[in-house]
Design a protein around this motif. Structure first.
Motif, PDB file in Angstrom:
ATOM      1  N   THR A 113       0.947  -1.103  -0.294  1.00 50.94           N
ATOM      2  CA  THR A 113       0.096  -0.145  -0.342  1.00 50.94           C
ATOM      3  C   THR A 113       1.171   1.410  -0.083  1.00 50.94           C
ATOM      4  N   GLU A 115       1.173   4.795   1.218  1.00 54.69           N
ATOM      5  CA  GLU A 115       1.656   6.007   2.138  1.00 54.69           C
ATOM      6  C   GLU A 115       2.684   5.780   1.945  1.00 54.69           C
ATOM      7  N   ARG A 144       1.663  -7.920  -1.660  1.00 52.30           N
ATOM      8  CA  ARG A 144       0.812  -9.100  -0.086  1.00 52.30           C
ATOM      9  C   ARG A 144       1.513 -10.515  -0.408  1.00 52.30           C
ATOM     10  N   GLU A 146       0.527 -12.437   1.292  1.00 50.68           N
ATOM     11  CA  GLU A 146      -0.514 -13.363   1.839  1.00 50.68           C
ATOM     12  C   GLU A 146      -0.166 -14.815   2.440  1.00 50.68           C
ATOM     13  N   LEU A 156      -5.661 -11.861  -2.714  1.00 52.63           N
ATOM     14  CA  LEU A 156      -4.173 -12.042  -3.980  1.00 52.63           C
ATOM     15  C   LEU A 156      -2.780 -11.529  -3.635  1.00 52.63           C
ATOM     16  N   PHE A 162      -6.163  -2.145  -6.774  1.00 56.19           N
ATOM     17  CA  PHE A 162      -6.136  -1.491  -5.706  1.00 56.19           C
ATOM     18  C   PHE A 162      -6.289  -0.303  -5.884  1.00 56.19           C
ATOM     19  N   GLN A 228     -14.347  -8.056   3.416  1.00 53.03           N
ATOM     20  CA  GLN A 228     -14.366  -6.830   3.934  1.00 53.03           C
ATOM     21  C   GLN A 228     -13.501  -6.441   2.045  1.00 53.03           C
ATOM     22  N   THR A 231     -12.338  -0.640   3.022  1.00 50.74           N
ATOM     23  CA  THR A 231     -11.918  -0.085   3.979  1.00 50.74           C
ATOM     24  C   THR A 231     -11.635   1.480   3.977  1.00 50.74           C
ATOM     25  N   HIS A 233      -9.439   4.740   6.563  1.00 48.94           N
ATOM     26  CA  HIS A 233      -8.342   4.991   7.676  1.00 48.94           C
ATOM     27  C   HIS A 233      -8.973   6.186   7.914  1.00 48.94           C
ATOM     28  N   SER A 265     -10.228  -2.840  -3.680  1.00 47.96           N
ATOM     29  CA  SER A 265      -9.497  -3.909  -5.028  1.00 47.96           C
ATOM     30  C   SER A 265     -10.648  -4.437  -5.739  1.00 47.96           C
TER      31      SER A 265
HETATM   32  N1  LIG Z   1      -4.325  -9.779  -0.118  1.00 48.87           N
HETATM   33  C1  LIG Z   1      -5.903  -9.151  -1.135  1.00 48.87           C
HETATM   34  N2  LIG Z   1      -6.121  -9.441  -1.682  1.00 48.87           N
HETATM   35  C2  LIG Z   1      -7.172  -8.421  -2.249  1.00 48.87           C
HETATM   36  N3  LIG Z   1      -8.049  -7.337  -1.875  1.00 48.87           N
HETATM   37  C3  LIG Z   1      -7.008  -7.440  -0.849  1.00 48.87           C
HETATM   38  C4  LIG Z   1      -6.486  -7.702   0.274  1.00 48.87           C
HETATM   39  N4  LIG Z   1      -6.171  -7.241   1.621  1.00 48.87           N
HETATM   40  C5  LIG Z   1      -6.595  -6.088   1.005  1.00 48.87           C
HETATM   41  N5  LIG Z   1      -7.127  -6.031   0.428  1.00 48.87           N
HETATM   42  C6  LIG Z   1      -9.014  -4.222   0.316  1.00 48.87           C
HETATM   43  O1  LIG Z   1      -8.018  -3.875  -0.106  1.00 48.87           O
HETATM   44  C7  LIG Z   1      -8.580  -2.719   0.944  1.00 48.87           C
HETATM   45  C8  LIG Z   1      -7.765  -1.683   1.605  1.00 48.87           C
HETATM   46  O2  LIG Z   1      -6.551  -2.679   1.991  1.00 48.87           O
HETATM   47  S1  LIG Z   1      -6.391  -2.164   3.313  1.00 48.87           S
HETATM   48  O3  LIG Z   1      -5.260  -2.490   3.860  1.00 48.87           O
HETATM   49  O4  LIG Z   1      -7.560  -2.206   4.473  1.00 48.87           O
HETATM   50  N6  LIG Z   1      -6.030  -0.546   3.535  1.00 48.87           N
HETATM   51  C9  LIG Z   1      -4.965   0.154   2.884  1.00 48.87           C
HETATM   52  O5  LIG Z   1      -3.942  -0.447   2.774  1.00 48.87           O
HETATM   53  C10 LIG Z   1      -4.781   1.751   3.034  1.00 48.87           C
HETATM   54  N7  LIG Z   1      -4.044   2.031   2.349  1.00 48.87           N
HETATM   55  C11 LIG Z   1      -5.847   1.961   2.988  1.00 48.87           C
HETATM   56  S2  LIG Z   1      -6.136   2.348   0.608  1.00 48.87           S
HETATM   57  C12 LIG Z   1      -9.606  -3.780   2.049  1.00 48.87           C
HETATM   58  O6  LIG Z   1     -10.485  -3.451   2.589  1.00 48.87           O
HETATM   59  C13 LIG Z   1      -9.468  -4.848   1.257  1.00 48.87           C
HETATM   60  O7  LIG Z   1     -10.869  -4.948   0.106  1.00 48.87           O
END
Ligand SMILES: Nc1ncnc2c1ncn2[C@@H]1O[C@H](COS(=O)(=O)NC(=O)[C@@H](N)CS)[C@@H](O)[C@H]1O
Ligand SMILES: [Zn+2]
Length: 478
Positions: A113, A115, A144, A146, A156, A162, A228, A231, A233, A265
């Motif tokens: 992400t 930031e 990520r 995962e 993913l 994203f 989810q 999000t 924040h 995403s």
């Molecule tokens: N591994 C993943 N695969 C698919 N979607 C994901 C994954 N991880 C997070 N997301 C989606 O991405 C959204 C934002 O990720 S997060 O970690 O919650 N928030 C952030 O990264 C903040 N920087 C806001 S962009 C999540 O709400 C979720 O819907």
């Protein structure tokens, strides 16, 4: 694209996992055969859904945000600055160590992400309160590592779509108002996908690393688990202090800024596939359907006249802005119906000799199967009206289904039973200990405190028995 040689049978939707995985392939949305775990390939049809869906989020954000793009690679010294943020991502971040055969003097992170890519630049850009609020977003791939079970569109390692917004404000309250605005935008975005979502404030142990608090929107998938799907924040001035993002206020003082970030995403596409599909395949909300109407010529008699009529209808619909195609392949009608139903085309238009005699066409809705003959002279209005009816019906059905699967529960037994079907609405004293124990007990977590928490009732925490006025959503999640 190689046509499906045989009509691959789709498992019934109640075998949700198999249904979902097979459908991505058979409907040509994603090819999961790419040789890197957690990375998948968009088929053109799937990519067209993505283009339409992200066109909506851009339309909503472009009202008062600006789109941009930051680099993928983040130098280690920047990435490692925000302590909590690192802790949250240290097990998930991919590192680039070499350029060709040359070891890099500074390790580079692939953004999980952005930031720590964006905020060093915000430090250079934000000088005065006149620069605020600053509201930018980007739609990029993020990475990520995962360790949980990866799934196409849902979990993913390379998140291809994203959308992350990063805003800067003069005060904590301004940033709090922006978090609420972000959730309003997401609720509207999902309404346009006919996907009802539940906004809730995440418990502290589940907030974004480095944030003051997190509000999330969850969708109920057809197997009773929640996803989810977005999000928002409130970052407080935590990152501003770490990255020295300050502005000169009206009194000439240097003040740390307050920030938010919010993201969705391709899970948004997983949600619309899962919620609207049926045993025959996808059901596309008309606004995002790559093909909104498919014309099927019935050619057993007067083929030229029928084909001419089909072309006229196609031209009329295209002129009205409808994404329409004619399937004049030499397949029999039944296998054409099968293919386009699988791809979720909202409306089928059948035109044969009998229809021609009446100067009419037969419209068939994908969502209900309802058939209705309409005059060719008003085909564009008839088709466009039905798109609105289909959209409304998909959203209403999804809302009813969600409402029917939220259960008020007061005891552990009730919660255990209900979280296998949907969402439990549960009293909670607010203590982390009870929250985590509940998760242990029932195998489902606290999603959060509903933002529309209406009544302040008096309840008892099912774990410790303490009186409490709040209730939270509890569910099995992806
Ligand atoms: N591994 C993943 N695969 C698919 N979607 C994901 C994954 N991880 C997070 N997301 C989606 O991405 C959204 C934002 O990720 S997060 O970690 O919650 N928030 C952030 O990264 C903040 N920087 C806001 S962009 C999540 O709400 C979720 O819907
Ligand atoms: Zn308790």
């Amino acid at each position: 694209m190689a046509e499906q040689e045989k009509e691959a049978a789709l498992p019934p939707k109640e075998n949700f996992s198999e249904w979902y995985n097979d459908l991505l392939q058979v409907a040509e949305i994603m090819d999961v055969r790419y040789p890197v775990k957690g990375s998948y390939v968009w088929y053109p049809f799937g990519f067209s859904i993505r283009r339409n869906v992200y066109g909506i989020i851009r339309e909503l954000l472009d009202k008062d945000h600006q789109e941009t793009m930051f680099p993928l690679l983040i130098p280690e010294n920047e990435f490692m600055k925000e302590a909590e943020h690192i802790k949250g991502f240290e097990d998930e971040v991919y590192w680039v160590l070499n350029g060709g055969t040359t070891p890099l003097d500074v390790k580079l992170a692939l953004r999980p992400t952005s930031e720590t890519a964006i905020y060093p630049m915000y430090r250079l850009w934000v000088r005065s309160h006149a620069d605020l609020p600053l509201k930018l977003y980007q739609i990029v791939n993020t990475f990520r590592y995962e360790t949980k079970h990866t799934r196409p569109l849902i979990r993913l390692r390379e998140i291809t779509s994203f959308k992350e917004a990063h805003t800067v404000h003069a005060t904590w309250d301004d940033a709090a108002a922006q978090v609420d605005e972000a959730i309003r935008i997401y609720s509207e975005f999902y309404r346009r996908l006919a996907v009802p979502v539940l906004p809730s404030k995440r418990p502290n142990w589940d907030k974004f690393p480095g944030a003051d608090y997190t509000i999330a929107v969850d969708a109920l998938m057809s197997d009773g688990k929640t996803l989810q799907v977005g999000t928002a924040h409130h970052l407080g001035d935590n990152f501003a202090k770490t990255f020295d993002i300050k502005y000169e206020d009206a009194a000439g003082e240097q003040v740390y800024a307050h920030q938010t970030c919010y993201g969705v995403s391709e899970r948004c596409i997983a949600a619309l596939i899962s919620i609207h599909g049926d045993d025959k395949g996808l059901i596309m909300p008309p606004e995002v359907a790559p093909v909104q109407a498919v014309i099927i010529p019935i050619l057993f008699k007067k083929p030229e006249a029928v084909l001419a009529a089909c072309n006229d209808v196609k031209e009329t619909l295209e002129a009205a802005g409808v994404r329409v195609t004619i399937d004049d392949s030499d397949k029999r009608p039944g296998s054409k119906y099968y293919k386009w139903e699988m791809k979720g085309v909202p409306l089928r238009i059948e035109i044969g000799p009998k229809d021609l005699e009446k100067e009419a066409a037969m419209l068939v809705r994908r969502d209900t199967g309802e058939k209705e003959q309409v005059p060719l002279s008003s085909i564009a209005n008839e088709v466009i009206e039905r798109f609105a009816v289909i959209q409304f019906s998909l959203l209403e059905n999804a809302k009813e289904n969600l409402k029917a699967r939220i259960f008020d529960c007061n005891t552990i037994e009730e919660i255990k039973e209900k979280v296998s079907e949907g969402i439990a609405h549960v009293p909670w004293c607010g203590e982390e200990k009870c929250g985590l124990e509940l998760d242990e007990e029932v195998g489902a977590g606290i999603l959060g405190i509903p933002t529309d928490q209406d009544e302040e009732g008096n309840y008892k925490c099912p774990m410790c028995g303490k009186d409490t006025s709040i209730r939270v959503y509890v569910a099995k999640t992806y």
